[in-house]
Write a protein that holds these residues in place. Structure first.
Motif, PDB file in Angstrom:
ATOM      1  N   ASP A  17      40.806  41.887 -66.471  1.00 28.25           N
ATOM      2  CA  ASP A  17      40.147  43.171 -66.254  1.00 28.25           C
ATOM      3  C   ASP A  17      40.908  44.344 -66.883  1.00 28.25           C
ATOM      4  N   ALA A  18      41.962  44.052 -67.632  1.00 29.91           N
ATOM      5  CA  ALA A  18      42.676  45.118 -68.325  1.00 29.91           C
ATOM      6  C   ALA A  18      41.774  45.701 -69.408  1.00 29.91           C
ATOM      7  N   ASP A  19      41.846  46.998 -69.585  1.00 28.78           N
ATOM      8  CA  ASP A  19      40.969  47.663 -70.552  1.00 28.78           C
ATOM      9  C   ASP A  19      41.090  47.052 -71.941  1.00 28.78           C
ATOM     10  N   ALA A  20      42.319  46.741 -72.351  1.00 23.80           N
ATOM     11  CA  ALA A  20      42.537  46.202 -73.691  1.00 23.80           C
ATOM     12  C   ALA A  20      41.892  44.843 -73.871  1.00 23.80           C
ATOM     13  N   VAL A  21      41.765  44.076 -72.788  1.00 22.04           N
ATOM     14  CA  VAL A  21      41.150  42.749 -72.860  1.00 22.04           C
ATOM     15  C   VAL A  21      39.634  42.852 -72.794  1.00 22.04           C
ATOM     16  N   THR A  22      39.117  43.607 -71.853  1.00 24.68           N
ATOM     17  CA  THR A  22      37.658  43.707 -71.716  1.00 24.68           C
ATOM     18  C   THR A  22      37.029  44.313 -72.964  1.00 24.68           C
ATOM     19  N   ALA A  23      37.734  45.222 -73.627  1.00 22.63           N
ATOM     20  CA  ALA A  23      37.199  45.826 -74.848  1.00 22.63           C
ATOM     21  C   ALA A  23      37.014  44.791 -75.949  1.00 22.63           C
ATOM     22  N   LEU A  24      37.825  43.731 -75.914  1.00 19.66           N
ATOM     23  CA  LEU A  24      37.760  42.709 -76.962  1.00 19.66           C
ATOM     24  C   LEU A  24      36.647  41.702 -76.732  1.00 19.66           C
ATOM     25  N   LEU A  25      36.008  41.745 -75.583  1.00 21.13           N
ATOM     26  CA  LEU A  25      34.927  40.804 -75.289  1.00 21.13           C
ATOM     27  C   LEU A  25      33.583  41.261 -75.856  1.00 21.13           C
ATOM     28  N   ARG A  26      33.562  42.400 -76.517  1.00 23.20           N
ATOM     29  CA  ARG A  26      32.339  42.889 -77.134  1.00 23.20           C
ATOM     30  C   ARG A  26      32.126  42.201 -78.483  1.00 23.20           C
ATOM     31  N   PRO A  27      30.887  42.200 -78.991  1.00 25.64           N
ATOM     32  CA  PRO A  27      30.628  41.591 -80.306  1.00 25.64           C
ATOM     33  C   PRO A  27      31.513  42.210 -81.388  1.00 25.64           C
ATOM     34  N   PRO A  28      31.840  41.449 -82.417  1.00 27.77           N
ATOM     35  CA  PRO A  28      32.668  41.982 -83.506  1.00 27.77           C
ATOM     36  C   PRO A  28      32.041  43.224 -84.134  1.00 27.77           C
ATOM     37  N   SER A  29      32.885  44.063 -84.706  1.00 27.76           N
ATOM     38  CA  SER A  29      32.407  45.304 -85.312  1.00 27.76           C
ATOM     39  C   SER A  29      31.652  45.015 -86.610  1.00 27.76           C
ATOM     40  N   GLU A  30      30.834  45.969 -87.015  1.00 30.22           N
ATOM     41  CA  GLU A  30      30.120  45.835 -88.284  1.00 30.22           C
ATOM     42  C   GLU A  30      31.104  45.810 -89.455  1.00 30.22           C
ATOM     43  N   ASP A  31      32.223  46.511 -89.323  1.00 29.97           N
ATOM     44  CA  ASP A  31      33.232  46.491 -90.385  1.00 29.97           C
ATOM     45  C   ASP A  31      33.798  45.090 -90.576  1.00 29.97           C
TER      46      ASP A  31
END
Length: 264
Positions: A202-216
């Motif tokens: 539940d750390a912010d740095a971990v949950t942020a990485l569970l999103r789909p990859p960036s368009e870049d």
């Protein structure tokens, strides 16, 4: 989803690319058609332990390790459960009993040269190979788990079994033309946060990485149709990565959308 991929680079090259120590003990081999239940290379980061098994809280070590593809939860009665758990949805891994403990404490990276996905058409499936245009390794987000049977009268698993799963996300941009899911590929800037053994799920740095990859990130990828030879796990060689001739592709994708950056 991700059901097949290629893992070709030598462990020494992967160790250099991922800033890790090679602990594969010579077991890693180039594989152009990695399939579930095979032994695969993973990147893990753990606190080293002393002779008594006590972890050193002040330091961590990043290593390449061999594990079996198909996560077997620690509470499973037998390892057959792993065949159904080669992938974990990034959106729900935190709430699924099979994956939530691993997401909290046993995250890993699974290096790949590229992955295969099948575009479903009328009466056929066309395989595509997706990879970084510059030849860099893909870092697929993964989870690993340790399993040991409560009873093992035949001593089949004296050291237990270490297994892993590939996290998937919604397909981004042109990749959605092939399949609605894709591996959760992490850029190098995210590796440290993902592998940090002290960062809870539940750390912010971990949950942020569970999103789909960036368009870049997706813009750096190239796709090509390949031969149906990859459909059989018995086939394994560089010919599986060769681009299929245009006239052999029954339902071509909109290739103008798939042009990656100039590799030069």
């Amino acid at each position: 989803m991700c059901g097949r991929y290629a893992s070709i680079k030598a462990p020494a090259d992967l160790a250099d690319e991922f800033r890790a120590v090679d602990a594969t003990d010579g077991a890693a081999r180039a594989d152009y058609n990695v399939a579930p239940t095979k032994q695969i290379v993973t990147v893990v980061q753990r606190h080293p332990r002393d002779a008594d098994g006590n972890p050193d809280p002040d330091t961590t070590e990043r290593t390449l390790r061999m594990v079996r593809w198909g996560l077997v939860p620690s509470w499973a009665k037998d390892p057959k459960a792993g065949a159904r758990m080669i992938n974990a949805r990034s959106e729900s891994a935190a709430t699924k009993p099979a994956f939530r403990r691993a997401l909290n404490a046993r995250r890993c990276l699974i290096p790949a040269d590229g992955w295969f996905e099948w575009q479903r058409g009328e009466n056929h499936k066309q395989p595509y190979y997706t990879h970084y245009a510059d030849g860099s390794s893909l870092a697929m987000a993964g989870l690993w788990e340790y399993w040991k049977p409560k009873d093992d009268p035949d001593n089949q698993y004296p050291d237990g079994l270490v297994t892993a799963t590939v996290l998937t996300a919604e397909a981004v941009g042109p990749l959605a033309q092939i399949h609605d899911r894709m591996p959760l590929v992490l850029p190098p800037s995210a590796w440290d946060a993902w592998l940090d053994p002290d960062a809870p799920a539940d750390a912010d740095a971990v949950t942020a990485l569970l999103r789909p990859p960036s368009e870049d990130l997706v813009a750096r990828l190239e796709l090509r149709p390949v031969s149906p030879m990859v459909n059989s796990v018995r086939n394994n060689g560089p010919e599986l990565l060769a681009e299929l001739a245009p006239e052999e592709v029954r339902e071509p994708l909109q290739l103008d959308l798939l042009a990656g950056p100039n590799p030069k």
